[in-house]
Design a protein around this motif. Structure first.
Motif, mmCIF file in Angstrom:
data_model
loop_
_atom_site.group_PDB
_atom_site.id
_atom_site.type_symbol
_atom_site.label_atom_id
_atom_site.label_comp_id
_atom_site.label_asym_id
_atom_site.label_seq_id
_atom_site.Cartn_x
_atom_site.Cartn_y
_atom_site.Cartn_z
ATOM 1 N N GLY A 186 -18.478 -8.396 -4.843
ATOM 2 C CA GLY A 186 -19.769 -8.533 -4.173
ATOM 3 C C GLY A 186 -20.235 -7.246 -3.523
ATOM 4 N N LYS A 187 -19.275 -6.382 -3.181
ATOM 5 C CA LYS A 187 -19.611 -5.102 -2.557
ATOM 6 C C LYS A 187 -19.560 -3.952 -3.560
ATOM 7 N N HIS A 188 -19.252 -4.286 -4.812
ATOM 8 C CA HIS A 188 -19.121 -3.282 -5.884
ATOM 9 C C HIS A 188 -18.098 -2.200 -5.515
ATOM 10 N N ASP A 189 -17.033 -2.647 -4.883
ATOM 11 C CA ASP A 189 -15.955 -1.738 -4.459
ATOM 12 C C ASP A 189 -14.679 -2.151 -5.196
ATOM 13 N N PHE A 190 -14.371 -1.417 -6.265
ATOM 14 C CA PHE A 190 -13.231 -1.794 -7.102
ATOM 15 C C PHE A 190 -12.063 -0.812 -7.007
ATOM 16 N N ILE A 191 -12.149 0.147 -6.099
ATOM 17 C CA ILE A 191 -11.105 1.176 -6.028
ATOM 18 C C ILE A 191 -9.768 0.569 -5.605
ATOM 19 N N GLN A 192 -9.762 -0.112 -4.457
ATOM 20 C CA GLN A 192 -8.511 -0.715 -3.975
ATOM 21 C C GLN A 192 -7.951 -1.763 -4.932
ATOM 22 N N PRO A 193 -8.777 -2.713 -5.414
ATOM 23 C CA PRO A 193 -8.238 -3.694 -6.359
ATOM 24 C C PRO A 193 -7.637 -3.045 -7.604
ATOM 25 N N THR A 194 -8.269 -1.963 -8.074
ATOM 26 C CA THR A 194 -7.751 -1.271 -9.251
ATOM 27 C C THR A 194 -6.395 -0.638 -8.965
ATOM 28 N N ILE A 195 -6.279 -0.001 -7.800
ATOM 29 C CA ILE A 195 -4.998 0.635 -7.432
ATOM 30 C C ILE A 195 -3.888 -0.403 -7.332
ATOM 31 N N PHE A 196 -4.160 -1.493 -6.612
ATOM 32 C CA PHE A 196 -3.169 -2.561 -6.496
ATOM 33 C C PHE A 196 -2.847 -3.158 -7.866
ATOM 34 N N GLY A 197 -3.883 -3.338 -8.684
ATOM 35 C CA GLY A 197 -3.674 -3.906 -10.016
ATOM 36 C C GLY A 197 -2.788 -3.036 -10.883
ATOM 37 N N VAL A 198 -3.002 -1.725 -10.828
ATOM 38 C CA VAL A 198 -2.185 -0.799 -11.627
ATOM 39 C C VAL A 198 -0.736 -0.822 -11.156
ATOM 40 N N ILE A 199 -0.545 -0.763 -9.834
ATOM 41 C CA ILE A 199 0.823 -0.753 -9.286
ATOM 42 C C ILE A 199 1.568 -2.023 -9.679
ATOM 43 N N LEU A 200 0.940 -3.183 -9.481
ATOM 44 C CA LEU A 200 1.601 -4.444 -9.801
ATOM 45 C C LEU A 200 1.800 -4.607 -11.300
ATOM 46 N N SER A 201 0.867 -4.113 -12.099
ATOM 47 C CA SER A 201 1.027 -4.177 -13.559
ATOM 48 C C SER A 201 2.238 -3.377 -14.005
ATOM 49 N N VAL A 202 2.405 -2.184 -13.443
ATOM 50 C CA VAL A 202 3.562 -1.352 -13.791
ATOM 51 C C VAL A 202 4.862 -2.048 -13.402
ATOM 52 N N LEU A 203 4.892 -2.616 -12.184
ATOM 53 C CA LEU A 203 6.106 -3.282 -11.707
ATOM 54 C C LEU A 203 6.459 -4.495 -12.559
ATOM 55 N N LEU A 204 5.440 -5.223 -13.017
ATOM 56 C CA LEU A 204 5.686 -6.404 -13.849
ATOM 57 C C LEU A 204 6.029 -6.006 -15.282
ATOM 58 N N LEU A 205 5.362 -4.976 -15.810
ATOM 59 C CA LEU A 205 5.634 -4.541 -17.181
ATOM 60 C C LEU A 205 7.031 -3.951 -17.317
ATOM 61 N N MET A 206 7.538 -3.340 -16.256
ATOM 62 C CA MET A 206 8.917 -2.843 -16.284
ATOM 63 C C MET A 206 9.894 -3.997 -16.485
ATOM 64 N N ARG A 207 9.621 -5.134 -15.859
ATOM 65 C CA ARG A 207 10.477 -6.309 -16.033
ATOM 66 C C ARG A 207 10.364 -6.855 -17.450
ATOM 67 N N VAL A 208 9.149 -6.862 -17.988
ATOM 68 C CA VAL A 208 8.960 -7.321 -19.372
ATOM 69 C C VAL A 208 9.720 -6.440 -20.337
ATOM 70 N N TRP A 209 9.676 -5.138 -20.105
ATOM 71 C CA TRP A 209 10.362 -4.172 -20.960
ATOM 72 C C TRP A 209 11.872 -4.400 -20.935
ATOM 73 N N TRP A 210 12.424 -4.566 -19.736
ATOM 74 C CA TRP A 210 13.861 -4.788 -19.617
ATOM 75 C C TRP A 210 14.268 -6.113 -20.237
ATOM 76 N N ALA A 211 13.438 -7.139 -20.058
ATOM 77 C CA ALA A 211 13.745 -8.433 -20.647
ATOM 78 C C ALA A 211 13.695 -8.362 -22.172
ATOM 79 N N ALA A 212 12.734 -7.602 -22.713
ATOM 80 C CA ALA A 212 12.621 -7.463 -24.172
ATOM 81 C C ALA A 212 13.815 -6.710 -24.756
ATOM 82 N N ARG A 213 14.320 -5.735 -24.019
ATOM 83 C CA ARG A 213 15.467 -4.956 -24.504
ATOM 84 C C ARG A 213 16.733 -5.800 -24.566
ATOM 85 N N LYS A 214 16.779 -6.848 -23.741
ATOM 86 C CA LYS A 214 17.951 -7.721 -23.801
ATOM 87 C C LYS A 214 18.001 -8.505 -25.100
#
Length: 200
Positions: free
Chosen positions: A172-200
């Motif tokens: 509503g405020k057209h402010d996507f900087i913080q959500p994008t930063i949080f989204g990238v950080i959490l995506s990396v943290l979750l994708l690392m788990r997916v990667w490790w699970a796939a390697r198993k």
């Protein structure tokens, strides 16, 4: 280099983390009571929401840091970080229930059902409750290790819901900087788990 602190050192570290984790709350209380804020409600709502996301990132970062550094003792900090995530999430919800609706549950429900960003935020908070309730050693034993682990995988549902809640709120405020930063950080943290699970 493998660093293995003693139980006493870990105790001191937990104490320091506990004290530091309360600093944002004390700051919010001080600025509100001292009358230094133009809009205390917005400041508290935003602050408690931001710190819920910070502690969500801290909690999810423990396992990748432990695996990459071989510092297995880091796992002993995860429970405290997770409980502070719930603590600030609870404060965020109570701000919404108290100051926005003055504990009028019926009006709160109307707001939850009417506005999608509140709906997903409310769902994320409700999913946090069983994780907080079952965080003790006694509950781990009562549920059994495997069932406890499956239950606590709800965090992988909570994380994207929290980001979606934040994104829609900022849209509503057209402010996507913080959500994008949080989204990238959490995506990396979750994708690392997916990667490790796939390697198993």
């Amino acid at each position: 280099m493998v660093f293995n602190p003693s139980p006493k050192q870990i105790g001191w570290l937990k104490g320091a983390i506990f004290a530091l984790a309360l600093v944002p709350l004390l700051r919010m209380v001080y600025l509100t009571v001292s009358g230094q804020l133009v809009d205390p409600l917005e400041f508290i709502t935003r602050g408690t929401g931001d710190w819920t996301l910070y502690f969500l990132c801290f909690t999810l970062a423990v396992t990748p840091l432990r695996r990459l550094s071989k510092w297995n003792w880091l796992i002993k900090l995860r429970r405290m970080l997770g409980l502070f995530m719930f603590f600030y999430g609870l404060l965020h919800f109570m701000t919404f229930l108290w100051f926005d609706h003055f504990f009028d549950v019926q009006e709160m429900w109307k707001d939850v059902l009417k506005r999608p960003f509140i709906t997903v935020g409310f769902i994320a908070f409700v999913l946090l409750i069983p994780l907080a309730v079952t965080s003790t050693n006694a509950m781990v034993k009562r549920l059994g290790g495997k069932r406890w682990q499956w239950l606590h995988r709800l965090i992988y549902v909570i994380a994207p819901l929290a980001i979606l809640h934040f994104w829609w709120m900022k849209a509503g405020k057209h402010d996507f900087i913080q959500p994008t930063i949080f989204g990238v950080i959490l995506s990396v943290l979750l994708l690392m788990r997916v990667w490790w699970a796939a390697r198993k």
